[in-house]
Design a protein around this motif. Structure first.
Motif, PDB file in Angstrom:
ATOM      1  N   PRO A 249       0.811  -1.228   0.000  1.00 33.36           N
ATOM      2  CA  PRO A 249       0.000   0.000   0.000  1.00 33.36           C
ATOM      3  C   PRO A 249       0.841   1.274   0.000  1.00 33.36           C
ATOM      4  O   PRO A 249       0.366   2.320  -0.440  1.00 33.36           O
ATOM      5  CB  PRO A 249      -0.820  -0.125   1.290  1.00 33.36           C
ATOM      6  N   THR A 250       2.077   1.206   0.460  1.00 33.04           N
ATOM      7  CA  THR A 250       2.938   2.392   0.465  1.00 33.04           C
ATOM      8  C   THR A 250       3.201   2.879  -0.949  1.00 33.04           C
ATOM      9  O   THR A 250       3.221   4.088  -1.223  1.00 33.04           O
ATOM     10  CB  THR A 250       4.273   2.086   1.157  1.00 33.04           C
ATOM     11  N   ASN A 251       3.401   1.938  -1.875  1.00 32.12           N
ATOM     12  CA  ASN A 251       3.729   2.289  -3.257  1.00 32.12           C
ATOM     13  C   ASN A 251       2.600   2.003  -4.239  1.00 32.12           C
ATOM     14  O   ASN A 251       2.763   2.208  -5.451  1.00 32.12           O
ATOM     15  CB  ASN A 251       4.998   1.545  -3.690  1.00 32.12           C
ATOM     16  N   GLY A 252       1.466   1.512  -3.743  1.00 27.49           N
ATOM     17  CA  GLY A 252       0.315   1.290  -4.605  1.00 27.49           C
ATOM     18  C   GLY A 252       0.556   0.266  -5.691  1.00 27.49           C
ATOM     19  O   GLY A 252       0.151   0.469  -6.842  1.00 27.49           O
ATOM     20  N   ARG A 253       1.153  -0.871  -5.340  1.00 29.18           N
ATOM     21  CA  ARG A 253       1.487  -1.872  -6.348  1.00 29.18           C
ATOM     22  C   ARG A 253       1.668  -3.239  -5.694  1.00 29.18           C
ATOM     23  O   ARG A 253       1.686  -3.365  -4.467  1.00 29.18           O
ATOM     24  CB  ARG A 253       2.787  -1.496  -7.070  1.00 29.18           C
ATOM     25  N   GLN A 254       1.816  -4.241  -6.540  1.00 34.83           N
ATOM     26  CA  GLN A 254       2.209  -5.559  -6.055  1.00 34.83           C
ATOM     27  C   GLN A 254       3.733  -5.670  -6.112  1.00 34.83           C
ATOM     28  O   GLN A 254       4.358  -5.231  -7.092  1.00 34.83           O
ATOM     29  CB  GLN A 254       1.590  -6.659  -6.913  1.00 34.83           C
ATOM     30  N   PRO A 255       4.363  -6.239  -5.092  1.00 35.92           N
ATOM     31  CA  PRO A 255       5.808  -6.436  -5.131  1.00 35.92           C
ATOM     32  C   PRO A 255       6.225  -7.333  -6.288  1.00 35.92           C
ATOM     33  O   PRO A 255       5.514  -8.268  -6.661  1.00 35.92           O
ATOM     34  CB  PRO A 255       6.100  -7.105  -3.781  1.00 35.92           C
ATOM     35  N   GLY A 256       7.403  -7.005  -6.848  1.00 37.46           N
ATOM     36  CA  GLY A 256       7.955  -7.787  -7.940  1.00 37.46           C
ATOM     37  C   GLY A 256       9.360  -8.242  -7.610  1.00 37.46           C
ATOM     38  O   GLY A 256       9.731  -8.380  -6.433  1.00 37.46           O
ATOM     39  N   GLU A 257      10.175  -8.436  -8.632  1.00 39.24           N
ATOM     40  CA  GLU A 257      11.519  -8.949  -8.418  1.00 39.24           C
ATOM     41  C   GLU A 257      12.446  -7.920  -7.785  1.00 39.24           C
ATOM     42  O   GLU A 257      13.573  -8.246  -7.402  1.00 39.24           O
ATOM     43  CB  GLU A 257      12.109  -9.442  -9.738  1.00 39.24           C
TER      44      GLU A 257
END
Length: 313
Positions: A249-257
């Motif tokens: 939620p901090t960066n508004g995305r799903q974590p990736g590599e």
């Protein structure tokens, strides 16, 4: 992606500490999307005792004891990991409405136990509160799949909350951070987890690191990064066990590599990088420096340094 992570924690004590015992969660996890290539934990002064063991959630925790007087403690974890984009197990019921997932976690005599249930209860930093449900309801539309609920809540929090390192402290209650709509990644992770648990769904806390990019034309600053935190939401399987999906939620995305997973727990209290019990050392100053960089960048810098050294000689 191969990433090199250096996490240095330094304590300066006044007066000196006489004896101390510490626990550290600084060894990255091995997961389906992450392979630990190497890990080294350096401790100064040298401890009289040290050991490693798994905790309840599968994280590796390091214990060490210092039995002589010391006025500083420096703990440096250096890790190399290979990461890939997290993929959900094929058996996950991605389209299952969130209400149906909630029903699976209601206790019924004779029903099989799902280990994810442990992450549906309140914990020290994540209480259940009506304010979390009130904020969450806009994302929990009737019949919406749990994955879509989590993605919507992630994006809403990214829009609604301000990142402000001065607005909260480690012990700031999550409900207070929710009310002021600002905080840091730890606060945002706790709030999102509280929203899910208050609505009857399991969610857990993830500590780790994020590869950041320096400004164009500028070198990467050593020690300028920080630990990061995000959330995993449980998605049950069509039949049998499900899987955990990551949301930041901090960066508004799903974590990736570009993310490195360090440890998993109910909240920050389960996975704090360092904690300890001291005898003496009434006051201390703390400095934490984190550097995350592609491993090839480190090799290039090392080669250039060697070339310059040889040229000078």
């Amino acid at each position: 992606m191969r990433l090199h992570v250096t996490h240095e924690t330094r304590y300066d004590y006044t007066p000196p500490v006489e004896t101390a015992q510490h626990l550290a969660h600084l060894r990255p996890l091995v997961t389906p999307s992450q392979r630990l290539v190497s890990h080294r934990l350096r401790i100064t002064p040298e401890p009289a005792q040290r050991s490693e063991s798994p905790d309840l959630y599968g994280n590796t925790r390091a214990f060490f004891a210092l039995e002589s007087t010391h006025d500083e403690l420096v703990v440096t974890a250096e890790s190399v990991v290979e990461t890939s984009v997290p993929r959900l197990a094929p058996s996950v019921a991605r389209e299952l409405p969130w209400e149906a997932v909630r029903e699976r976690f209601r206790y019924r005599k004779g029903f099989s136990f799902d280990a994810a249930s442990d992450f549906g209860f309140p914990s020290p930093y994540v209480p259940l509160h009506d304010n979390f449900a009130a904020y969450a309801r806009a994302s929990f539309a009737p019949g919406r799949p749990t994955f879509d609920v989590a993605m919507d809540l992630t994006l809403r929090m990214h829009r609604d909350f301000l990142y402000d390192a001065e607005s909260t402290e480690i012990n700031t209650p999550a409900v207070e951070a929710l009310a002021q709509r600002k905080g840091v990644c730890q606060d945002f992770a706790h709030i999102m987890i509280a929203c899910f648990r208050t609505m009857g769904l399991p969610a857990r806390y993830v500590s780790g690191y994020l590869l950041t990019q320096p400004p164009l034309g500028q070198p990467r600053l050593i020690g300028a990064d920080a630990s990061h935190a995000w959330v995993q939401v449980y998605l049950p399987g069509v039949v049998g066990p499900g899987d955990w999906a990551d949301f930041d939620p901090t960066n508004g995305r799903q974590p990736g590599e570009d993310y490195v997973t360090l440890a998993l727990g109910r909240d920050y209290s389960d996975v704090s990088p360092m904690r300890g019990v001291l005898h003496g050392g009434a006051r201390h100053t703390l400095h934490v420096g984190v550097t995350v960089q592609p491993a090839e960048e480190l090799l290039t810098a090392s080669s250039q340094s060697q070339s310059q050294s040889q040229s000078s000689s």
